[in-house]
Design an enzyme around this catalytic site. Sequence first.
Site, PDB file in Angstrom:
ATOM      1  N   TRP A  21       0.850  -1.192   0.000  1.00  0.00           N
ATOM      2  CA  TRP A  21       0.000   0.000   0.000  1.00  0.00           C
ATOM      3  C   TRP A  21       0.890   1.248   0.000  1.00  0.00           C
ATOM      4  CZ3 TRP A  21      -1.968   2.600   4.955  1.00  0.00           C
ATOM      5  CH2 TRP A  21      -2.844   3.653   4.652  1.00  0.00           C
ATOM      6  N   GLN A  27       5.099   5.411  -4.684  1.00  0.00           N
ATOM      7  CA  GLN A  27       6.224   6.094  -4.057  1.00  0.00           C
ATOM      8  C   GLN A  27       7.590   5.583  -4.512  1.00  0.00           C
ATOM      9  OE1 GLN A  27       5.698   5.869   0.203  1.00  0.00           O
ATOM     10  NE2 GLN A  27       4.400   7.677   0.246  1.00  0.00           N
ATOM     11  N   TYR A  54      -4.992  -0.260  -4.569  1.00  0.00           N
ATOM     12  CA  TYR A  54      -3.704   0.368  -4.269  1.00  0.00           C
ATOM     13  C   TYR A  54      -3.067   0.924  -5.545  1.00  0.00           C
ATOM     14  CZ  TYR A  54      -3.865  -1.972   0.323  1.00  0.00           C
ATOM     15  OH  TYR A  54      -4.213  -2.421   1.577  1.00  0.00           O
ATOM     16  N   GLN A 176      -8.291  -8.402   8.818  1.00  0.00           N
ATOM     17  CA  GLN A 176      -7.140  -7.508   8.659  1.00  0.00           C
ATOM     18  C   GLN A 176      -7.470  -6.128   9.221  1.00  0.00           C
ATOM     19  OE1 GLN A 176      -4.782  -5.493   5.009  1.00  0.00           O
ATOM     20  NE2 GLN A 176      -4.766  -7.723   4.958  1.00  0.00           N
ATOM     21  N   ALA A 208       1.910   2.814  13.240  1.00  0.00           N
ATOM     22  CA  ALA A 208       0.932   3.905  13.341  1.00  0.00           C
ATOM     23  C   ALA A 208       1.222   4.993  12.310  1.00  0.00           C
ATOM     24  CB  ALA A 208       0.899   4.489  14.757  1.00  0.00           C
ATOM     25  N   ARG A 227       6.479  10.622   5.002  1.00  0.00           N
ATOM     26  CA  ARG A 227       5.085  10.533   4.572  1.00  0.00           C
ATOM     27  C   ARG A 227       4.255  11.661   5.179  1.00  0.00           C
ATOM     28  NH1 ARG A 227       0.329   6.093   5.562  1.00  0.00           N
ATOM     29  NH2 ARG A 227      -1.089   7.060   4.103  1.00  0.00           N
ATOM     30  N   ASN A 297      13.036  -4.700   9.776  1.00  0.00           N
ATOM     31  CA  ASN A 297      11.792  -5.041  10.465  1.00  0.00           C
ATOM     32  C   ASN A 297      11.590  -6.535  10.667  1.00  0.00           C
ATOM     33  OD1 ASN A 297      11.000  -2.377  10.842  1.00  0.00           O
ATOM     34  ND2 ASN A 297       9.956  -2.265   8.878  1.00  0.00           N
TER      35      ASN A 297
END
Length: 329
Positions: A21, A27, A54, A176, A208, A227, A297
């Site tokens: 997304w 991007q 998306y 989800q 978040a 962002r 991550n």
Amino acid sequence: MEYRKLGNSGLTVSEISLGNWITHGAQVEDGTAKACVRAALEAGITTFDTADVYSNTKAETVLGHALKETRRESIELCTKVCHPTGSGRNDRGLSRKHIMEACNASLQRLQTDYIDVYYAHRYDPNTPLEETFLAFADLVRQGKVHYIGVSEWTAAQIEEGSALAKELRVPFIASQPQYSMLWRVIEQEVVPASTQAGLGHITWSPLAQGILSGKYIPHEALPAGSRAAAEAGAPFFNNLAGRWLRDDVLTAVQQLIPLAKEIGLTLPQLAVAWVLQHPYVSSVIIGASRPEQVLENVKASGVQLDRDILSRIDEILGEWIERNPAKTG
């Protein structure tokens, strides 16, 4: 990478999923997107999440191209249907017409014969739920979809859908929702309803919308290229994260950084690991605009946080944690 079952089903998913997304087709360049997918595969990620809406359908195309050389049986490919994908009156929602047409279009863009988990991206109040689940049932019978899920449905909607799924013998296995240290609206109602229905959660936005990355410093301008800097003022972004772009909240978030360092984690790793502490979570979706972000991550997989760490997180974030179940969706 560690792996978990998705709800009460037999489907195994990676603890970390890669989502695209606002990244693929928007991007980041296609080459970078492919590098992120390659990094995910090398790190053991097998679960990939996208949606027809998306980047105006481009995200599915980019992901399909990036996974083209990957053995299809070795991954779990998930996408969604509901939001508008065209200007026509039937190019949206969960009607039988749109679901069937959207599924076929997604299969073409993803360059695959089937979708592992096909989500109702939101609840559609303008279509009878029986019509929706009959369409899903037919897709399953046709072999185009293996399992059904929902995204951002309330507890009551999940319960209604679960009853229909059992009646129609549809493998309804996933929810989800958004879930993070700051956004916990699913805990009071959605989690119990999902558990009762046998659904596992594949959650989104563990950072978040970047607030829990630690890059936003109180009393300083938003970082160039972030962002928040790009989308500040956009209604959708403000609804999701604008509430936390405040100096008092950002000051509290900064206090999490030394806490993460105590246990050898970065703040993003701590944020992802926090979500994975909950047994009702099967996988956490991360996004990435660079392969390095994927590699960072994924280190949250398998991390165990003790009760003291969890308590200190709650103490630090305190009043800024959103728990109201009415905000679901």
